[in-house]
Design an enzyme around this catalytic site. Structure first.
Site, PDB file in Angstrom:
ATOM      1  N   ASP A   7      42.892  29.736  49.744  1.00 10.45           N
ATOM      2  CA  ASP A   7      42.400  29.920  48.377  1.00 10.45           C
ATOM      3  C   ASP A   7      43.576  29.626  47.453  1.00 10.45           C
ATOM      4  O   ASP A   7      44.424  30.485  47.228  1.00 10.45           O
ATOM      5  CB  ASP A   7      41.890  31.341  48.186  1.00 10.45           C
ATOM      6  CG  ASP A   7      41.381  31.598  46.776  1.00 10.45           C
ATOM      7  OD1 ASP A   7      40.921  30.648  46.123  1.00 10.45           O
ATOM      8  OD2 ASP A   7      41.455  32.758  46.330  1.00 10.45           O
ATOM      9  N   GLU A  67      39.313  25.978  49.346  1.00  6.13           N
ATOM     10  CA  GLU A  67      38.330  26.148  48.274  1.00  6.13           C
ATOM     11  C   GLU A  67      38.616  25.123  47.181  1.00  6.13           C
ATOM     12  O   GLU A  67      39.767  24.927  46.784  1.00  6.13           O
ATOM     13  CB  GLU A  67      38.394  27.560  47.695  1.00  6.13           C
ATOM     14  CG  GLU A  67      37.330  27.803  46.649  1.00  6.13           C
ATOM     15  CD  GLU A  67      37.224  29.247  46.211  1.00  6.13           C
ATOM     16  OE1 GLU A  67      36.384  29.516  45.343  1.00  6.13           O
ATOM     17  OE2 GLU A  67      37.968  30.096  46.732  1.00  6.13           O
ATOM     18  N   ASP A 139      42.707  37.644  47.013  1.00  2.00           N
ATOM     19  CA  ASP A 139      43.021  36.261  47.383  1.00  2.00           C
ATOM     20  C   ASP A 139      42.891  36.050  48.892  1.00  2.00           C
ATOM     21  O   ASP A 139      42.353  35.040  49.342  1.00  2.00           O
ATOM     22  CB  ASP A 139      44.430  35.888  46.912  1.00  2.00           C
ATOM     23  CG  ASP A 139      44.549  35.915  45.394  1.00  2.00           C
ATOM     24  OD1 ASP A 139      43.758  35.236  44.731  1.00  2.00           O
ATOM     25  OD2 ASP A 139      45.430  36.633  44.885  1.00  2.00           O
TER      26      ASP A 139
END
Length: 180
Positions: A7, A67, A139
């Site tokens: 991420d 992502e 996160d």
């Protein structure tokens, strides 16, 4: 298969490593790379590069999933996030890993079943799909969700490719019988 989910962020990049064996998922490790926001951009990017390189060497994933960037209203912030995302894509590629990218809504749909799920729902499903894991931050939870989504979506894509290949072979066999 060992999968790392990433991420990306310029202040914090979440990471999560899972093992996927068929439909079974198990947690390996997770965490967050914290980047000093007071450093110059180039040094922050180098720090991110070096930290990811060390992590890949330690956990040895076989695939990476990242992502996709959420575009916000501040163009300067979006550009800087894109630079961090470039590092997050580059490091696994340098290590020779296949790298997949997923939109946030597709990750949510793969993990929760709803593309517009709230973060709390995603984090709850991560805990449910990886029992016993004490996730250490948003996160890292997001990164584990990326890895889980890849395990589900890559498996489905592989089955579709196999079915397509089998159908193609059947069609070729039929055509060769007709040509006799």
């Amino acid at each position: 298969m060992r999968i790392i989910g990433l991420d990306p962020g310029l202040r914090a990049t979440g990471w999560g490593v899972i093992e996927a064996a068929g439909n079974r998922l198990s947690h390996v490790a997770h965490g967050t790379i914290r980047i000093n926001p007071d450093e110059e951009l180039a040094y922050r990017l180098r720090f991110l590069h070096d930290a990811l390189t060390e992590m890949l060497a330690e956990w040895r994933p076989e695939a990476a999933a990242v992502e996709e960037t959420f575009v916000n209203q501040n163009p300067a912030s979006t550009l800087k996030l894109g630079q961090a995302r470039g590092i997050v894509l580059l490091v696994p590629a340098q290590a020779g890993l296949p790298v997949a990218e997923y939109a946030p809504n597709l990750i949510k749909k793969a993990v929760v079943g709803v593309g517009h799920a709230e973060k709390t729902q995603v984090h709850a499903m991560v805990k449910r799909l990886l029992p016993g894991v004490a996730v250490t931050g948003a996160d890292a939870a997001d990164a584990l969700a990326v890895a889980i989504a890849h395990a589900h979506l890559a498996g489905t894509a592989a089955r579709v490719r196999m079915a397509d290949a089998a159908a193609h072979l059947k069609q070729q066999a039929r055509q060769s019988q007709v040509g006799r």
